[in-house]
Design a protein around this motif. Structure first.
Motif, PDB file in Angstrom:
ATOM      1  N   GLU B 122       3.460  -6.623  22.756  1.00  0.00           N
ATOM      2  CA  GLU B 122       2.630  -5.940  22.089  1.00  0.00           C
ATOM      3  C   GLU B 122       1.399  -5.345  22.990  1.00  0.00           C
ATOM      4  O   GLU B 122       0.886  -4.441  22.568  1.00  0.00           O
ATOM      5  CB  GLU B 122       1.840  -6.809  21.189  1.00  0.00           C
ATOM      6  N   HIS B 123       1.111  -5.856  24.051  1.00  0.00           N
ATOM      7  CA  HIS B 123       0.061  -5.636  24.882  1.00  0.00           C
ATOM      8  C   HIS B 123       0.467  -5.691  26.379  1.00  0.00           C
ATOM      9  O   HIS B 123       1.197  -6.452  26.710  1.00  0.00           O
ATOM     10  CB  HIS B 123      -1.374  -6.016  24.631  1.00  0.00           C
ATOM     11  N   LEU B 124      -0.342  -4.755  27.205  1.00  0.00           N
ATOM     12  CA  LEU B 124      -0.182  -5.130  28.635  1.00  0.00           C
ATOM     13  C   LEU B 124      -1.409  -5.674  29.034  1.00  0.00           C
ATOM     14  O   LEU B 124      -2.539  -5.758  28.516  1.00  0.00           O
ATOM     15  CB  LEU B 124      -0.275  -3.555  29.390  1.00  0.00           C
ATOM     16  N   ILE B 125      -1.421  -6.533  30.024  1.00  0.00           N
ATOM     17  CA  ILE B 125      -2.351  -7.273  30.833  1.00  0.00           C
ATOM     18  C   ILE B 125      -2.899  -6.591  32.034  1.00  0.00           C
ATOM     19  O   ILE B 125      -1.836  -6.030  32.808  1.00  0.00           O
ATOM     20  CB  ILE B 125      -2.012  -8.698  31.166  1.00  0.00           C
ATOM     21  N   VAL B 126      -4.018  -5.833  31.776  1.00  0.00           N
ATOM     22  CA  VAL B 126      -4.323  -5.088  32.983  1.00  0.00           C
ATOM     23  C   VAL B 126      -5.708  -5.205  33.456  1.00  0.00           C
ATOM     24  O   VAL B 126      -6.649  -5.662  32.856  1.00  0.00           O
ATOM     25  CB  VAL B 126      -4.656  -3.405  32.443  1.00  0.00           C
ATOM     26  N   THR B 130      -4.752  -2.374  37.368  1.00  0.00           N
ATOM     27  CA  THR B 130      -3.493  -2.859  37.701  1.00  0.00           C
ATOM     28  C   THR B 130      -2.887  -3.411  36.822  1.00  0.00           C
ATOM     29  O   THR B 130      -3.617  -4.426  36.196  1.00  0.00           O
ATOM     30  CB  THR B 130      -3.655  -3.457  38.998  1.00  0.00           C
ATOM     31  N   VAL B 131      -1.540  -3.446  36.540  1.00  0.00           N
ATOM     32  CA  VAL B 131      -0.779  -4.262  35.437  1.00  0.00           C
ATOM     33  C   VAL B 131      -0.721  -5.509  35.945  1.00  0.00           C
ATOM     34  O   VAL B 131      -0.121  -5.610  37.210  1.00  0.00           O
ATOM     35  CB  VAL B 131       0.347  -3.519  34.979  1.00  0.00           C
ATOM     36  N   LYS B 132      -0.822  -6.605  35.066  1.00  0.00           N
ATOM     37  CA  LYS B 132      -0.687  -8.030  35.550  1.00  0.00           C
ATOM     38  C   LYS B 132       0.385  -8.618  34.709  1.00  0.00           C
ATOM     39  O   LYS B 132       0.791  -9.888  34.902  1.00  0.00           O
ATOM     40  CB  LYS B 132      -1.941  -8.823  35.624  1.00  0.00           C
ATOM     41  N   GLY B 133       0.826  -8.092  33.799  1.00  0.00           N
ATOM     42  CA  GLY B 133       1.697  -8.842  32.848  1.00  0.00           C
ATOM     43  C   GLY B 133       1.712  -8.288  31.440  1.00  0.00           C
ATOM     44  O   GLY B 133       1.054  -7.117  31.459  1.00  0.00           O
ATOM     45  N   VAL B 134       2.488  -9.113  30.539  1.00  0.00           N
ATOM     46  CA  VAL B 134       2.599  -8.309  29.253  1.00  0.00           C
ATOM     47  C   VAL B 134       2.131  -9.507  28.280  1.00  0.00           C
ATOM     48  O   VAL B 134       2.122 -10.889  28.500  1.00  0.00           O
ATOM     49  CB  VAL B 134       3.926  -7.966  28.878  1.00  0.00           C
ATOM     50  N   ILE B 135       2.018  -9.205  26.912  1.00  0.00           N
ATOM     51  CA  ILE B 135       1.622 -10.005  25.804  1.00  0.00           C
ATOM     52  C   ILE B 135       2.790  -9.937  24.782  1.00  0.00           C
ATOM     53  O   ILE B 135       2.691  -8.774  24.416  1.00  0.00           O
ATOM     54  CB  ILE B 135       0.019 -10.201  25.585  1.00  0.00           C
ATOM     55  N   THR B 136       3.345 -10.986  24.419  1.00  0.00           N
ATOM     56  CA  THR B 136       4.342 -10.788  23.378  1.00  0.00           C
ATOM     57  C   THR B 136       3.620 -10.769  22.026  1.00  0.00           C
ATOM     58  O   THR B 136       2.711 -11.145  21.946  1.00  0.00           O
ATOM     59  CB  THR B 136       5.274 -11.782  23.620  1.00  0.00           C
ATOM     60  N   ARG B 137       4.677 -10.462  21.071  1.00  0.00           N
ATOM     61  CA  ARG B 137       4.258 -10.662  19.605  1.00  0.00           C
ATOM     62  C   ARG B 137       3.807 -12.105  19.302  1.00  0.00           C
ATOM     63  O   ARG B 137       2.886 -12.154  18.354  1.00  0.00           O
ATOM     64  CB  ARG B 137       5.700 -10.312  18.925  1.00  0.00           C
ATOM     65  N   ALA B 146       4.874  -6.425  38.501  1.00  0.00           N
ATOM     66  CA  ALA B 146       4.789  -5.022  38.275  1.00  0.00           C
ATOM     67  C   ALA B 146       5.567  -4.890  36.704  1.00  0.00           C
ATOM     68  O   ALA B 146       6.344  -5.773  36.509  1.00  0.00           O
ATOM     69  CB  ALA B 146       5.928  -4.347  39.467  1.00  0.00           C
ATOM     70  N   VAL B 147       5.379  -3.926  36.118  1.00  0.00           N
ATOM     71  CA  VAL B 147       5.936  -3.904  34.811  1.00  0.00           C
ATOM     72  C   VAL B 147       6.548  -2.520  34.617  1.00  0.00           C
ATOM     73  O   VAL B 147       5.972  -1.292  35.075  1.00  0.00           O
ATOM     74  CB  VAL B 147       5.083  -4.058  33.568  1.00  0.00           C
ATOM     75  N   VAL B 358      -2.164   6.303  35.882  1.00  0.00           N
ATOM     76  CA  VAL B 358      -3.284   5.634  35.586  1.00  0.00           C
ATOM     77  C   VAL B 358      -3.290   4.292  35.722  1.00  0.00           C
ATOM     78  O   VAL B 358      -4.447   3.564  36.005  1.00  0.00           O
ATOM     79  CB  VAL B 358      -2.975   5.784  33.843  1.00  0.00           C
ATOM     80  N   ILE B 359      -2.299   3.334  35.712  1.00  0.00           N
ATOM     81  CA  ILE B 359      -2.266   2.288  35.969  1.00  0.00           C
ATOM     82  C   ILE B 359      -1.464   1.611  37.082  1.00  0.00           C
ATOM     83  O   ILE B 359      -0.099   2.227  37.028  1.00  0.00           O
ATOM     84  CB  ILE B 359      -1.609   1.276  34.589  1.00  0.00           C
ATOM     85  N   GLU B 360      -1.776   0.963  38.108  1.00  0.00           N
ATOM     86  CA  GLU B 360      -1.112   0.782  39.316  1.00  0.00           C
ATOM     87  C   GLU B 360      -0.101  -0.275  39.114  1.00  0.00           C
ATOM     88  O   GLU B 360      -0.315  -1.325  38.195  1.00  0.00           O
ATOM     89  CB  GLU B 360      -2.028   0.268  40.503  1.00  0.00           C
ATOM     90  N   ASN B 361       1.062  -0.169  39.567  1.00  0.00           N
ATOM     91  CA  ASN B 361       2.175  -1.195  39.287  1.00  0.00           C
ATOM     92  C   ASN B 361       2.694  -1.181  38.013  1.00  0.00           C
ATOM     93  O   ASN B 361       3.601  -1.712  37.689  1.00  0.00           O
ATOM     94  CB  ASN B 361       1.814  -2.321  39.687  1.00  0.00           C
ATOM     95  N   LEU B 362       2.450  -0.021  37.211  1.00  0.00           N
ATOM     96  CA  LEU B 362       3.033   0.258  35.918  1.00  0.00           C
ATOM     97  C   LEU B 362       4.067   1.290  36.183  1.00  0.00           C
ATOM     98  O   LEU B 362       3.582   2.504  36.742  1.00  0.00           O
ATOM     99  CB  LEU B 362       2.039   0.397  34.857  1.00  0.00           C
ATOM    100  N   PHE B 363       5.393   1.128  35.773  1.00  0.00           N
ATOM    101  CA  PHE B 363       6.270   2.030  35.999  1.00  0.00           C
ATOM    102  C   PHE B 363       7.029   2.426  34.613  1.00  0.00           C
ATOM    103  O   PHE B 363       6.721   1.606  33.646  1.00  0.00           O
ATOM    104  CB  PHE B 363       7.488   1.528  36.788  1.00  0.00           C
ATOM    105  N   THR B 364       7.506   3.648  34.128  1.00  0.00           N
ATOM    106  CA  THR B 364       8.020   3.791  32.935  1.00  0.00           C
ATOM    107  C   THR B 364       9.287   4.740  33.322  1.00  0.00           C
ATOM    108  O   THR B 364       9.303   5.417  34.288  1.00  0.00           O
ATOM    109  CB  THR B 364       6.931   4.859  31.998  1.00  0.00           C
ATOM    110  N   ALA B 365      10.221   4.884  32.314  1.00  0.00           N
ATOM    111  CA  ALA B 365      11.573   5.404  32.432  1.00  0.00           C
ATOM    112  C   ALA B 365      12.070   5.606  31.275  1.00  0.00           C
ATOM    113  O   ALA B 365      11.818   4.782  30.062  1.00  0.00           O
ATOM    114  CB  ALA B 365      12.437   4.680  33.465  1.00  0.00           C
ATOM    115  N   GLY B 366      12.795   6.705  30.911  1.00  0.00           N
ATOM    116  CA  GLY B 366      13.504   6.865  29.596  1.00  0.00           C
ATOM    117  C   GLY B 366      12.746   7.652  28.610  1.00  0.00           C
ATOM    118  O   GLY B 366      11.956   8.687  29.136  1.00  0.00           O
ATOM    119  N   GLN B 367      13.221   7.419  27.459  1.00  0.00           N
ATOM    120  CA  GLN B 367      12.661   8.350  26.319  1.00  0.00           C
ATOM    121  C   GLN B 367      11.062   8.194  26.439  1.00  0.00           C
ATOM    122  O   GLN B 367      10.262   9.032  26.059  1.00  0.00           O
ATOM    123  CB  GLN B 367      13.249   7.849  25.117  1.00  0.00           C
ATOM    124  N   ILE B 368      10.445   7.094  26.842  1.00  0.00           N
ATOM    125  CA  ILE B 368       8.832   6.999  26.843  1.00  0.00           C
ATOM    126  C   ILE B 368       8.422   8.090  27.828  1.00  0.00           C
ATOM    127  O   ILE B 368       7.362   8.594  27.532  1.00  0.00           O
ATOM    128  CB  ILE B 368       8.499   5.612  27.418  1.00  0.00           C
TER     129      ILE B 368
END
Lengths: 447, 617
Positions: B122-126, B130-137, B146-147, B358-368
């Motif tokens: 649901e969320h990124l920890i930033v 810099t991205v530090k992790g994620v928060i799940t549902r 890295a995310v 925008v955010i360091e260590n955050l990567f994106t790939a594909g349809q996004i």
């Protein structure tokens, strides 16, 4: 943003009026500082009568045109000062402007700004340069034609046609399973490439002719002493009422006189004081003729009808044989003793004024001057542009060879793309640094 | 719990990313909404195609999984464009959707460094950008260095059928609403895209006598350069070709405003290169019929995919449309066509490494990132994970050139030009496609894969062997033969016209009817098909290849003129307003890249060059 620049934009030393042009953000304000009226209140595209003043001293009585951005040549605020006081005062006006902190324009800078500000494209920029260097009506007409962007439009249309073929080929590649998309066939490419080649060849021919039209034809009159060179030169000039002398420009030093033929300037190259007296001419030997030959596009070799070919005649025939040449057999009023054959011979007789018309006709025929159509005349004017268009000949050759060898269509497309790219470079729609660099180096507008 | 890399999303991008990450010794977590849907193919049951097939080969050469996984799951395979030149040959396969997914899950499960978790992020920890992790549902915080986001169409998606709109992803799966809001708040520009898929019908309710059979290849073909495909081409299944009828067209025209697209229910922009059947009819009014392909989806179930018939009509209209098609008059529809719209970021906010600006260590790939297609997604997943790994290990990112790989073309296009509709790779996007061939993907990219650590010894050996043999064969072909009676007899026996003059085998090979195989006698060795084919292409198309290499070299000169990230284009005098805005937004790394930005004109480039020069002085 751009700083403000100025320069004398008329040729120095000629004419009663000289124009000082100023372009840039501060143009109006700075010129205003050296006049007796308030230019800042004037509407755009108006002319005002004014004095140019150095403190309280009146320098010149002038007309000042105010043209506000963006509808100006450079798209910047532009002021033009029409000076009437001759070269010394004009230079003084320029000096005053420089004192105001305006920078002296570099060669071609006004046109460069017009180009960089998107006012004109590359072929148009080249055409402005041409316009300034033209001498005859015909030349002006074709240059203006080019200036309106018609050549660019022509090339743009060719590129559109190429894009259509290219796109069709690519659709066939990317959607091979779609058998119902029209297949770009070898026959269609053959047909299109033939027609595109024709158009490109016509631009090449025209461009080569345009050199003649803008620069004229340089003619050297050579011959032994006493064959009548100076008489023929004088007759040629007399034939045309509008004698142009002392033409400014690069050929000034060597041109003795110029005249118009079918709207084309013919420059008679000075063969070292040929007009002065026949006595001096007698001292002119083969060496001098050789020098004149080098500068000439066309050679008129004068021979005496009344004498057999001499050793010197033969020598002159030999050194001019690889040039475009007309042999003029003069003194036909005297007994014929000369025996010579050539495809371009004209017989003249300056005493009875015979043959000069024929000579002019022959020149016209050699250069196909009457056929130079100026309405549908597409051309490019720099050697770089011309060379680029010529380089597409290789692509077309490769495509044709490929068509013969059954090379697959997607390979032919590589050359089609290259032609498209090259034509883009010609009109400045694809970027290459060399083209721009050379363009602006070769400019002589604005100063 | 702390990971090196978290991959969010288990589609084609996510699977490649997770595998790369794990294989390069990163403690990796793959989070997916439904484990069963890993490596799912929600649209066509096909991998490859024009240009895309070459991408699959490139993924394989770099050490990725898609080629091998497709080879394991084949139903049919063929080579496209064989009537055209080798530059545009490309593999296209029908894959078994069930096998494809299961094979991939098996491969993922084998990786030691990889864990898979079923939930939604649901969320990124930033922190400090810099991205530090994620928060799940479930509000669980999971840390990572890295995310990689590979969310596909599951970001704030709507499924549209006629006027009905459901807030869900494909297969009725839950869509993720918060993450895209998060991204927006972090400074990403969110764009709305749309895609669609056609109806699926029951195989044994089709009258195949009214269709034209489309067969697969009659020779063995495979994607992977080094892993032998287990597929038996004798066991291929057929596809079938049919056309739309006047009746179909009438139904569509009569009901046009009922479709989600033409009824105004869709906000997203659909792919120009993959239009719905409604779009095709509206845009190509004069066309009397449109081609459709019937493609089997899996051997495990009885379902046929109607390629070319994607639609967002209400289901009652779809019923009529499908039943107006030849052979399908009485067919049973298993699943109706739908359109799906989803959130994507503006890819110009990415670096060429696929890390976000925008955010360091955050990567994106594909349809996004605004692309469309399994292959496009997979190659980005691969590159994003390679570069996340490089980043974590303080190494330079791997950026492939436009003259090096279709992957390079794709990423450069995305980050330089952005995209307004879902981006599909096409051969026409590549200016040096004669260099980017199907046959030489390994020669182009294996060294890169080796260098980043993905290409293992087995693959590398196959590559070096092939390379060595190519060099050896090229050397042998330098020998000259003379027109002796014996030589000409040998030539004629092989079906080659006798020679009149001394000629090198190399030059002889340039003739259309000559192949390496026919020259066996002079070579004292038999070479594998791959080696022969490679050498034949190299020699036969020498002139064209040379031309493209020269062009690429010329362009490289512009790529060498670097533009610093710190340039404020507002301070560059005389740039056109549009160029100024675009340059400030995209921050190209070189003049070469700047030249490719649409809206940046040649005059802007010349101004920029002059500016750079003046700064140097």
């Amino acid at each position: 943003m751009n700083d403000t620049i100025c320069a004398i934009s008329t040729t120095l030393g000629v004419g009663a009026i000289s124009i000082v042009r100023v372009s840039g953000k501060e143009a109006i304000e700075k010129v205003n500082n050296i006049t007796n009226i308030d230019l800042t209140k004037k509407k755009s595209h108006t002319i005002s009568y004014a004095y140019i003043k150095d403190n309280n001293e009146i320098i010149d009585e002038v007309l000042i045109s105010i043209m506000k951005a963006p509808k100006t040549f450079t798209t910047e605020d532009t002021v033009e000062i029409n000076c009437h006081g001759g070269i010394a005062t004009t230079e003084k006006v320029l000096e005053l402007l420089l004192k105001q902190g305006i920078r002296l324009a570099e060669t071609g800078e006004f046109t460069k700004r017009a180009f960089l500000n998107g006012r004109i494209d590359l072929t148009e920029a080249e055409a402005v340069n041409d316009l300034i260097n033209t001498k005859t009506d015909k030349a002006r007409k074709i240059v203006i034609n080019n200036l309106k962007g018609t050549t660019s439009n022509k090339i743009r249309k060719l590129r559109e046609r190429l894009v259509k073929i290219i796109n069709n080929i690519e659709v066939n590649i990317d959607y091979p399973e779609y058998q119902d998309i029209e297949e770009m066939t070898v026959e269609k490419i053959k047909e299109e490439i033939g027609s595109i080649e024709e158009e490109l060849e016509s631009i090449i021919t025209n461009s080569e002719n345009s050199k003649i039209i803008t620069n004229g034809i340089n003619i050297a009159i050579i011959g032994r002493p006493n064959v009548g060179k100076s008489s023929i030169l004088n007759k040629l000039i007399e034939e045309d009422k509008a004698i142009v002398t002392n033409i400014p420009g690069t050929t000034r030093d060597i041109v003795e006189a110029s005249f118009n033929l079918n709207g084309i300037t013919l420059n008679l190259i000075d063969t070292a004081g040929i007009r002065e007296t026949e006595d001096i001419v007698e001292q002119i030997g083969v060496k001098k003729s050789k020098e004149a030959l080098e500068k000439a596009d066309l050679v008129l070799l004068i021979l005496n009808n009344n004498e057999k070919l001499t050793k010197e005649d033969k020598e002159l025939l030999e050194i001019s044989k690889n040039k475009k040449r007309i042999i003029v057999v003069n003194k036909t009023d005297l007994e014929k003793k000369l025996d010579i054959k050539d495809e371009n011979i004209v017989y003249t007789n300056t005493i009875e004024e015979k043959g000069i018309e024929e000579l002019l006709d022959k020149i016209s025929e050699l250069y196909k001057l009457e056929q130079l159509e100026t309405n549908d005349f597409y051309y490019v004017s720099t050697i770089e542009q011309l060379n680029k268009i010529k380089s597409t000949r290789n692509n077309i050759k490769d495509i044709k060879a490929g068509l013969k060898e059954n090379i697959s269509i997607d390979m032919l497309e590589i050359d089609l793309r290259e032609i498209w790219q090259t034509l883009g470079e010609v009109i400045g729609e694809t970027y290459t640094e060399e083209l721009l660099d050379n363009l602006f180096k070769n400019f002589c507008v604005g100063k | 719990m702390k990971y090196d890399i978290i991959v969010v999303g288990g589609g084609h991008a996510g699977c490649e990313a997770a595998l790369v990450s794990a294989r390069l010794d990163n403690k990796t977590l793959l989070i997916t909404g439904n484990i069963k849907n890993i490596a799912d193919c929600p649209c066509n049951p096909s991998v490859g195609g024009s240009a895309k097939g070459i991408v699959v080969r490139e993924i394989d050469a770099l050490g990725g999984e898609m080629g091998i996984n497709a080879d394991k799951s084949l139903i049919q395979i063929k080579k496209l464009n064989t009537r055209k030149g080798p530059a545009v040959w490309s593999l296209r396969s029908q894959i078994d959707k069930v096998d494809y997914s299961q094979n991939m899950i098996e491969t993922l499960n084998k990786e030691n460094n990889l864990e898979i978790k079923e939930t939604l992020v649901e969320h990124l920890i930033v922190e400090n950008n810099t991205v530090k992790g994620v928060i799940t549902r479930e509000k669980e915080q999971i840390e990572a260095k890295a995310v990689i986001l590979t969310t596909g169409t599951y970001l704030n998606s709507n499924i549209l059928v006629g006027s009905t709109k459901k807030q869900e992803g494909p297969h009725g799966e839950e869509t993720e609403l918060n993450l895209s809001k998060d991204l927006k708040n972090l400074g990403f520009t969110i764009q709305r895209l749309k895609t669609g898929t056609p109806p699926r019908i029951k195989r044994d309710t089709i009258d195949f006598s009214k269709t034209k059979v489309e067969k697969g290849s009659d020779v063995h073909l495979q994607f992977s350069f080094y892993e032998k495909s287990p597929f038996d081409i004798e066991k291929q299944e057929d596809c079938y070709l049919i056309y739309t009828t006047p009746k179909t067209h009438k139904i569509i025209y009569d009901n046009l405003t009922k479709s989600a697209m033409y009824g105004g229910y869709v906000e997203g922009v659909g792919p120009r290169y993959c239009p719905s059947i409604e779009d095709k009819l509206v845009k190509f009014k004069d066309k009397e019929r449109h081609q459709l392909f019937l493609e089997p989806e899996s051997r495990h179930y009885d379902s046929i995919y109607i390629q070319g018939f994607s639609s967002s009509m209400p289901i009652d209209v779809q019923d009529k449309m499908v039943h107006s098609l030849p052979g399908l008059e009485n067919c049973e529809i298993q699943k109706y066509a739908y359109a799906i719209e989803y959130d994507a970021i503006d890819p110009t906010q990415l670096k060429r490494s696929l890390e976000t600006k925008v955010i360091e260590n955050l990567f994106t790939a594909g349809q996004i990132n605004g692309t469309s297609g399994y292959e496009e997604a997979a190659c980005q997943g691969l590159m994003a994970a390679i570069n996340a790994n490089q980043k974590l290990k303080n190494k330079e990112p791997l950026v492939l050139g436009r003259d090096e790989a279709y992957i390079g073309v794709l990423i450069d296009d995305l980050v330089t030009k952005g995209t307004l509709d879902p981006y599909r790779l096409l051969t026409s996007r590549a200016e040096y496609r004669l260099l980017l061939r199907d046959d030489n993907a390994d020669l182009r990219l294996t060294e890169h894969g080796r260098e980043v650590g993905l290409v293992k010894d087995k693959q590398y050996k196959v590559f070096t062997d092939k390379k060595r043999k190519i060099e050896e064969l090229l050397k042998k072909l330098e020998q000259t033969i003379t027109p002796t009676k014996k030589t000409n007899e040998i030539l004629e026996k092989s079906g080659i016209k006798p020679i009149l003059d001394k000629i090198s085998l190399h030059d002889l090979l340039k003739k259309p009817d000559v192949t390496v195989e026919k020259l066996d006698y002079f070579l004292n060795n038999k070479y594998e098909k791959e080696v022969r084919e490679e050498v034949e292409i190299m020699i036969k198309y020498e002139g064209y290849i040379k031309k493209q290499i020269e062009d690429a070299e010329k362009q490289k000169e512009y790529e060498k003129i670097k533009l610093s990230e710190d340039i404020d284009y507002n301070n560059v005098p005389n740039l056109a307003l549009e160029a100024r805005e675009k340059l400030n937004k995209i921050k190209p790394t070189s003049i070469g890249q700047a030249m490719r930005i649409s809206g940046v004109n040649p005059s802007d480039i010349s101004i920029l060059t002059i500016y750079l020069r003046s700064k140097h002085e």
